[in-house]
Motif scaffolding. Structure first.
Motif, PDB file in Angstrom:
ATOM      1  N   ASN A 116       4.513   1.832  -5.976  1.00 42.22           N
ATOM      2  CA  ASN A 116       3.083   2.127  -5.954  1.00 42.22           C
ATOM      3  C   ASN A 116       2.659   2.699  -4.610  1.00 42.22           C
ATOM      4  O   ASN A 116       1.792   3.574  -4.534  1.00 42.22           O
ATOM      5  N   VAL A 117       3.280   2.225  -3.528  1.00 39.21           N
ATOM      6  CA  VAL A 117       2.995   2.785  -2.204  1.00 39.21           C
ATOM      7  C   VAL A 117       3.534   4.213  -2.109  1.00 39.21           C
ATOM      8  O   VAL A 117       2.840   5.133  -1.665  1.00 39.21           O
ATOM      9  N   LEU A 118       4.783   4.418  -2.541  1.00 36.68           N
ATOM     10  CA  LEU A 118       5.375   5.757  -2.494  1.00 36.68           C
ATOM     11  C   LEU A 118       4.598   6.742  -3.365  1.00 36.68           C
ATOM     12  O   LEU A 118       4.553   7.942  -3.077  1.00 36.68           O
ATOM     13  N   ALA A 119       3.961   6.248  -4.421  1.00 35.80           N
ATOM     14  CA  ALA A 119       3.208   7.116  -5.322  1.00 35.80           C
ATOM     15  C   ALA A 119       1.983   7.730  -4.654  1.00 35.80           C
ATOM     16  O   ALA A 119       1.407   8.695  -5.177  1.00 35.80           O
ATOM     17  N   ALA A 132      -2.767  -3.812   4.635  1.00 35.78           N
ATOM     18  CA  ALA A 132      -1.392  -3.320   4.774  1.00 35.78           C
ATOM     19  C   ALA A 132      -1.126  -2.192   3.784  1.00 35.78           C
ATOM     20  O   ALA A 132      -0.519  -1.172   4.127  1.00 35.78           O
ATOM     21  N   PHE A 133      -1.598  -2.355   2.547  1.00 35.87           N
ATOM     22  CA  PHE A 133      -1.402  -1.316   1.530  1.00 35.87           C
ATOM     23  C   PHE A 133      -2.093  -0.017   1.939  1.00 35.87           C
ATOM     24  O   PHE A 133      -1.524   1.076   1.803  1.00 35.87           O
ATOM     25  N   VAL A 134      -3.315  -0.118   2.463  1.00 36.93           N
ATOM     26  CA  VAL A 134      -4.062   1.073   2.878  1.00 36.93           C
ATOM     27  C   VAL A 134      -3.329   1.806   4.003  1.00 36.93           C
ATOM     28  O   VAL A 134      -3.180   3.035   3.969  1.00 36.93           O
ATOM     29  N   LEU A 135      -2.838   1.059   5.009  1.00 35.75           N
ATOM     30  CA  LEU A 135      -2.162   1.709   6.134  1.00 35.75           C
ATOM     31  C   LEU A 135      -0.843   2.336   5.691  1.00 35.75           C
ATOM     32  O   LEU A 135      -0.544   3.485   6.047  1.00 35.75           O
ATOM     33  N   ALA A 158       4.299  -6.783   1.903  1.00 33.97           N
ATOM     34  CA  ALA A 158       3.480  -6.479   3.081  1.00 33.97           C
ATOM     35  C   ALA A 158       2.114  -7.161   2.989  1.00 33.97           C
ATOM     36  O   ALA A 158       1.379  -6.989   2.032  1.00 33.97           O
ATOM     37  N   GLY A 159       1.821  -7.970   3.988  1.00 32.16           N
ATOM     38  CA  GLY A 159       0.542  -8.660   4.050  1.00 32.16           C
ATOM     39  C   GLY A 159       0.554 -10.068   3.491  1.00 32.16           C
ATOM     40  O   GLY A 159      -0.392 -10.824   3.698  1.00 32.16           O
TER      41      GLY A 159
END
Length: 313
Positions: A206-209, A178-181, A272-273
């Motif tokens: 961290n995702v937005l980064a 989920a993080f990768v996508l 997520a996940g």
């Protein structure tokens, strides 16, 4: 790919394009560019635009003495008066190229080259009459072969995920996938990213980064459910201003790119996940435009803006 490829009108064995430099097996930028069907200059420019993907253990520039030593070894083709010191790509660097040169040919070529590296390792293990350097390399590769194989599986899994699907369901425990996508979706934005998510924390940031440099960010979250001030400060120090609006107008989560492309996310990004959730892209342009207009309205309302000086649009 076949064991033999054609370069400059000459049939060359793929493994013969792999050299040993600094105790590592590498390929040169000019050979890789020819295999991918692009000019060397364009190839290196594409890599430079993605420098973050190529640390020194993935790609390094040869010294003058290293280049001269290789020049004396290469007999399949002439260097043709090359005036620059070539770049060398390790196995990891070659694997990462598929994320930069996004085409069926790039993926096919990378897989073929990976097979050549594997076969080269097997040849080293079978060869008893190699130099002392090759023997040392053999011992190191035997020791780390299992770890390397697992690393390559993860790399190619990431490359497969980088082709962003229009919809997908993630099941419990698939947090890395989920993080990768989500990261790959964020990296598609060229100008701005807007996230609507009632619960935001450091994991969300961290995702937005993972966004591209100079892409603006804004979030809409529930009042009083914001992230820690130190997390916001750390994000803004490294990645630029983050505009924040507080509202309870939205129940679901949405991720909007450049005001034109929107995704419905079935779980908060921070979770997520952890449990099963779905992600899907909104295909109706009118629906996306309406969503963007409503989000813009939140940033126009001073009572709902947590950072009045920031405006994402």
């Amino acid at each position: 790919m076949n064991d033999f490829v054609e370069l400059a009108g000459v049939k060359v064995e793929l493994r013969s394009l792999i050299y040993t430099v600094r105790g590592q097996q590498v390929m040169l930028d000019r050979d890789l560019a020819a295999l991918y069907g692009v000019e060397t200059k364009a190839f290196n420019q594409a890599v430079k635009r993605n420098e973050g993907r190529f640390p020194s253990r993935f790609r390094f520039r040869l010294t003058a003495s290293e280049a001269e030593n290789l020049r004396s070894q290469i007999v399949t083709s002439s260097w043709g008066g090359t005036r620059y010191l070539p770049y060398a790509f390790t196995e990891q660097g070659v694997a990462m190229l598929s994320a930069v040169l996004r085409s069926d040919r790039a993926i096919e070529v990378s897989i073929g080259i990976m097979d050549a590296f594997v076969e080269m390792r097997r040849s080293i293990m079978r060869s008893a009459g190699l130099s002392q350097r090759m023997s040392a390399l053999e011992g190191r590769q035997l020791e780390h072969e299992r770890v390397s194989d697992e690393r390559f599986e993860k790399i190619f899994g990431y490359l497969e995920a980088s082709a962003v699907p229009t919809q997908r369901i993630f099941y419990e425990g698939e947090t890395f996938d989920a993080f990768v996508l989500l990261s790959s979706i964020v990296r598609k934005a060229e100008e701005e990213i807007v996230l609507v998510d009632g619960y935001i924390d450091a994991a969300t940031l961290n995702v937005l980064a993972k966004k591209k440099e100079n892409v603006r960010c804004a979030v809409v979250t529930y009042p009083g459910r914001g992230f820690a001030k130190e997390d916001l400060a750390a994000f803004e120090w490294q990645h630029g201003p983050l505009a924040v609006a507080e509202s309870r107008s939205f129940h679901d989560r949405f991720l909007v790119l450049d005001g034109r492309e929107a995704y419905h996310v079935g779980a908060s990004l921070k979770d997520a996940g952890k449990r099963a959730f779905a992600l899907s892209r909104l295909e109706d342009p009118a629906m996306v435009a309406n969503l963007v207009a409503r989000i813009e309205g939140l940033f126009d309302d001073p009572e709902r803006k947590k950072t009045p000086s920031c405006r994402p649009f």
